[in-house]
Design a protein around this motif. Sequence first.
Motif, PDB file in Angstrom:
ATOM      1  N   PRO A   1     -70.888 -49.486  11.778  1.00  0.00           N
ATOM      2  CA  PRO A   1     -69.684 -48.724  11.392  1.00  0.00           C
ATOM      3  C   PRO A   1     -69.991 -47.311  10.917  1.00  0.00           C
ATOM      4  O   PRO A   1     -69.129 -46.435  10.996  1.00  0.00           O
ATOM      5  N   ASP A   2     -71.201 -47.064  10.412  1.00  0.00           N
ATOM      6  CA  ASP A   2     -71.537 -45.721   9.946  1.00  0.00           C
ATOM      7  C   ASP A   2     -71.487 -44.706  11.082  1.00  0.00           C
ATOM      8  O   ASP A   2     -71.158 -43.530  10.858  1.00  0.00           O
ATOM      9  N   VAL A   3     -71.808 -45.144  12.303  1.00  0.00           N
ATOM     10  CA  VAL A   3     -71.758 -44.236  13.449  1.00  0.00           C
ATOM     11  C   VAL A   3     -70.329 -43.753  13.670  1.00  0.00           C
ATOM     12  O   VAL A   3     -70.073 -42.563  13.875  1.00  0.00           O
ATOM     13  N   LEU A   4     -69.372 -44.675  13.604  1.00  0.00           N
ATOM     14  CA  LEU A   4     -67.965 -44.303  13.788  1.00  0.00           C
ATOM     15  C   LEU A   4     -67.459 -43.474  12.612  1.00  0.00           C
ATOM     16  O   LEU A   4     -66.630 -42.570  12.788  1.00  0.00           O
ATOM     17  N   ALA A   5     -67.939 -43.767  11.408  1.00  0.00           N
ATOM     18  CA  ALA A   5     -67.527 -42.997  10.240  1.00  0.00           C
ATOM     19  C   ALA A   5     -67.965 -41.537  10.374  1.00  0.00           C
ATOM     20  O   ALA A   5     -67.203 -40.617  10.055  1.00  0.00           O
ATOM     21  N   GLN A   6     -69.177 -41.325  10.871  1.00  0.00           N
ATOM     22  CA  GLN A   6     -69.662 -39.961  11.061  1.00  0.00           C
ATOM     23  C   GLN A   6     -68.851 -39.225  12.126  1.00  0.00           C
ATOM     24  O   GLN A   6     -68.513 -38.046  11.961  1.00  0.00           O
ATOM     25  N   LEU A   7     -68.521 -39.914  13.223  1.00  0.00           N
ATOM     26  CA  LEU A   7     -67.704 -39.284  14.264  1.00  0.00           C
ATOM     27  C   LEU A   7     -66.301 -38.987  13.756  1.00  0.00           C
ATOM     28  O   LEU A   7     -65.702 -37.961  14.103  1.00  0.00           O
ATOM     29  N   THR A   8     -65.747 -39.881  12.940  1.00  0.00           N
ATOM     30  CA  THR A   8     -64.418 -39.656  12.374  1.00  0.00           C
ATOM     31  C   THR A   8     -64.425 -38.428  11.484  1.00  0.00           C
ATOM     32  O   THR A   8     -63.500 -37.591  11.540  1.00  0.00           O
ATOM     33  N   GLU A   9     -65.451 -38.282  10.662  1.00  0.00           N
ATOM     34  CA  GLU A   9     -65.558 -37.117   9.785  1.00  0.00           C
ATOM     35  C   GLU A   9     -65.713 -35.832  10.603  1.00  0.00           C
ATOM     36  O   GLU A   9     -65.118 -34.799  10.293  1.00  0.00           O
ATOM     37  N   LEU A  10     -66.499 -35.903  11.676  1.00  0.00           N
ATOM     38  CA  LEU A  10     -66.669 -34.749  12.558  1.00  0.00           C
ATOM     39  C   LEU A  10     -65.345 -34.370  13.204  1.00  0.00           C
ATOM     40  O   LEU A  10     -65.001 -33.187  13.301  1.00  0.00           O
TER      41      LEU A  10
ATOM     42  N   ARG B   1     -70.620 -32.295  18.463  1.00  0.00           N
ATOM     43  CA  ARG B   1     -69.957 -33.485  18.992  1.00  0.00           C
ATOM     44  C   ARG B   1     -70.660 -33.995  20.242  1.00  0.00           C
ATOM     45  O   ARG B   1     -70.831 -35.204  20.406  1.00  0.00           O
ATOM     46  N   ARG B   2     -71.088 -33.091  21.118  1.00  0.00           N
ATOM     47  CA  ARG B   2     -71.779 -33.546  22.329  1.00  0.00           C
ATOM     48  C   ARG B   2     -73.056 -34.307  21.969  1.00  0.00           C
ATOM     49  O   ARG B   2     -73.358 -35.355  22.560  1.00  0.00           O
ATOM     50  N   THR B   3     -73.792 -33.784  20.992  1.00  0.00           N
ATOM     51  CA  THR B   3     -75.021 -34.462  20.567  1.00  0.00           C
ATOM     52  C   THR B   3     -74.707 -35.805  19.915  1.00  0.00           C
ATOM     53  O   THR B   3     -75.368 -36.818  20.191  1.00  0.00           O
ATOM     54  N   SER B   4     -73.687 -35.821  19.054  1.00  0.00           N
ATOM     55  CA  SER B   4     -73.335 -37.053  18.339  1.00  0.00           C
ATOM     56  C   SER B   4     -72.802 -38.114  19.292  1.00  0.00           C
ATOM     57  O   SER B   4     -73.113 -39.304  19.136  1.00  0.00           O
ATOM     58  N   LEU B   5     -72.020 -37.703  20.283  1.00  0.00           N
ATOM     59  CA  LEU B   5     -71.486 -38.671  21.239  1.00  0.00           C
ATOM     60  C   LEU B   5     -72.610 -39.301  22.058  1.00  0.00           C
ATOM     61  O   LEU B   5     -72.609 -40.515  22.300  1.00  0.00           O
TER      62      LEU B   5
ATOM     63  N   LEU C   1     -64.937 -42.761  22.333  1.00  0.00           N
ATOM     64  CA  LEU C   1     -65.444 -42.138  21.110  1.00  0.00           C
ATOM     65  C   LEU C   1     -64.986 -40.685  21.018  1.00  0.00           C
ATOM     66  O   LEU C   1     -64.752 -40.159  19.925  1.00  0.00           O
ATOM     67  N   ARG C   2     -64.849 -40.021  22.159  1.00  0.00           N
ATOM     68  CA  ARG C   2     -64.311 -38.652  22.155  1.00  0.00           C
ATOM     69  C   ARG C   2     -62.859 -38.665  21.671  1.00  0.00           C
ATOM     70  O   ARG C   2     -62.429 -37.789  20.915  1.00  0.00           O
ATOM     71  N   ALA C   3     -62.088 -39.684  22.126  1.00  0.00           N
ATOM     72  CA  ALA C   3     -60.705 -39.823  21.665  1.00  0.00           C
ATOM     73  C   ALA C   3     -60.661 -40.042  20.162  1.00  0.00           C
ATOM     74  O   ALA C   3     -59.760 -39.550  19.473  1.00  0.00           O
ATOM     75  N   LEU C   4     -61.631 -40.784  19.644  1.00  0.00           N
ATOM     76  CA  LEU C   4     -61.709 -41.003  18.192  1.00  0.00           C
ATOM     77  C   LEU C   4     -61.802 -39.682  17.446  1.00  0.00           C
ATOM     78  O   LEU C   4     -61.160 -39.501  16.407  1.00  0.00           O
TER      79      LEU C   4
ATOM     80  N   LEU D   1     -58.941 -53.613  22.971  1.00  0.00           N
ATOM     81  CA  LEU D   1     -58.789 -54.433  24.173  1.00  0.00           C
ATOM     82  C   LEU D   1     -59.140 -53.651  25.430  1.00  0.00           C
ATOM     83  O   LEU D   1     -59.549 -54.235  26.435  1.00  0.00           O
ATOM     84  N   LYS D   2     -58.960 -52.356  25.374  1.00  0.00           N
ATOM     85  CA  LYS D   2     -59.322 -51.496  26.492  1.00  0.00           C
ATOM     86  C   LYS D   2     -59.706 -50.132  25.939  1.00  0.00           C
ATOM     87  O   LYS D   2     -59.408 -49.811  24.776  1.00  0.00           O
ATOM     88  N   THR D   3     -60.362 -49.327  26.758  1.00  0.00           N
ATOM     89  CA  THR D   3     -60.874 -48.041  26.287  1.00  0.00           C
ATOM     90  C   THR D   3     -59.746 -47.017  26.194  1.00  0.00           C
ATOM     91  O   THR D   3     -58.650 -47.205  26.733  1.00  0.00           O
ATOM     92  N   LEU D   4     -60.038 -45.896  25.498  1.00  0.00           N
ATOM     93  CA  LEU D   4     -59.060 -44.855  25.234  1.00  0.00           C
ATOM     94  C   LEU D   4     -59.451 -43.566  25.945  1.00  0.00           C
ATOM     95  O   LEU D   4     -60.610 -43.363  26.303  1.00  0.00           O
ATOM     96  N   GLN D   5     -58.462 -42.704  26.123  1.00  0.00           N
ATOM     97  CA  GLN D   5     -58.703 -41.380  26.694  1.00  0.00           C
ATOM     98  C   GLN D   5     -57.875 -40.370  25.933  1.00  0.00           C
ATOM     99  O   GLN D   5     -56.740 -40.661  25.529  1.00  0.00           O
ATOM    100  N   ALA D   6     -58.420 -39.169  25.753  1.00  0.00           N
ATOM    101  CA  ALA D   6     -57.710 -38.080  25.082  1.00  0.00           C
ATOM    102  C   ALA D   6     -57.792 -36.836  25.948  1.00  0.00           C
ATOM    103  O   ALA D   6     -58.854 -36.506  26.471  1.00  0.00           O
ATOM    104  N   ASP D   7     -56.636 -36.151  26.110  1.00  0.00           N
ATOM    105  CA  ASP D   7     -56.644 -34.919  26.901  1.00  0.00           C
ATOM    106  C   ASP D   7     -56.742 -33.683  26.018  1.00  0.00           C
ATOM    107  O   ASP D   7     -56.740 -32.560  26.515  1.00  0.00           O
ATOM    108  N   GLY D   8     -56.813 -33.884  24.691  1.00  0.00           N
ATOM    109  CA  GLY D   8     -56.937 -32.753  23.783  1.00  0.00           C
ATOM    110  C   GLY D   8     -55.640 -32.060  23.474  1.00  0.00           C
ATOM    111  O   GLY D   8     -55.606 -31.131  22.656  1.00  0.00           O
ATOM    112  N   VAL D   9     -54.534 -32.491  24.097  1.00  0.00           N
ATOM    113  CA  VAL D   9     -53.234 -31.865  23.867  1.00  0.00           C
ATOM    114  C   VAL D   9     -52.240 -32.885  23.322  1.00  0.00           C
ATOM    115  O   VAL D   9     -51.653 -32.690  22.253  1.00  0.00           O
ATOM    116  N   ASN D  10     -52.062 -33.989  24.054  1.00  0.00           N
ATOM    117  CA  ASN D  10     -51.111 -35.009  23.648  1.00  0.00           C
ATOM    118  C   ASN D  10     -51.791 -36.076  22.791  1.00  0.00           C
ATOM    119  O   ASN D  10     -53.008 -36.238  22.813  1.00  0.00           O
ATOM    120  N   ALA D  11     -50.967 -36.800  22.032  1.00  0.00           N
ATOM    121  CA  ALA D  11     -51.498 -37.899  21.234  1.00  0.00           C
ATOM    122  C   ALA D  11     -52.026 -38.992  22.167  1.00  0.00           C
ATOM    123  O   ALA D  11     -51.501 -39.218  23.258  1.00  0.00           O
TER     124      ALA D  11
END
Length: 323
Positions: free
Chosen positions: A64-73, A96-100, A130-133, A149-159
């Motif tokens: 979980p620490d990995v996700l916590a660090q990405l969330t903070e970033l 972010r690229r390095t962390s991902l 993880l990028r969506a996170l 249940l399935k993976t996520l995607q983010a376009d950087g504009v919409n939720a």
Amino acid sequence: MEDKVLAEVANQLYAGPLEDFVAARASAAKEAASADKELAAAVRALPKPSVAAWAVNMLAQHQPDVLAQLTELGGRMRAAQVALDAASLRGLGRERRTSLAAAVDTARSVALEHGRAISDSMAGEVEETLRALTADEGAAAAVRSGRLLKTLQADGVNAVDLDGTVAVPSVLPPVAAAPASGPAAPAGRKMRSTTAAAPQQRKPDKPRLEAVRQTPRPASPPALERARAVLKEAQAAEAAAALAARELQDQADDLRTDIAELVREAADLRARLGTAEEQLERSKKKLAATVAEAKQAVRAADKAERTAVLAQERVLRLGNTRD
């Protein structure tokens, strides 16, 4: 039945090996049936996650620490975006690229430890999730739940669309607070419960005759080879598409950073233009006053010159008279 109790059961199921999910779900439902039939039905309705979603769940449950660090970033990136801090955005984009990349490697290792290797294409889906996170607070809460249940995607504009992406969505980790320099974060995202809709989505049992139908004859070697070739091409195309998507996402990040920098430069130029216009107006007024003073000085000089000429003529006349 309380959703928290169902979430606790789901956490145990989604934290285990993917190959054991169906058997573990049946066992958990049977155990719950003696005390709560409604809970047992809800447990039986919990969907099996996709392989990539399961890998992300492994990361949430065991690292979980990995996700916590990405969330903070992600919080720092959103704050920099609001502040139009282009320099910080560039640095955070590289971070972010390095962390991902490191997080995906960790997810592959954790998944392998729990009995499943992750292909390059699935690793691409994990990275997109993880990028969506990092881009969306609601997505961060869904990923950190460990019940994807399935993976996520983010376009950087919409939720990020979270509908049907997480089991027991009513029980999610709290949304991470935004940094002090950023705006207040929304309270969260409403999602329809996947567990409530799952019983209607469950496929009916196959008829007995269909279950005992004859086993199909094995494909002939030429057909099998052709199928393998098609599969190999499809996997290569999938990997190429995932790589292209990641490259385009990186380009989008760079463009957003450039836009933030240009917006700030435009604001600076507008401020400088306003200052220059004020200075121009003051200079025009000063010029007008100086011109008026100059005209008065010229008139005074002309008058003084005439007075001097008259005085000189008088002196000459008096001198001639004395002679």
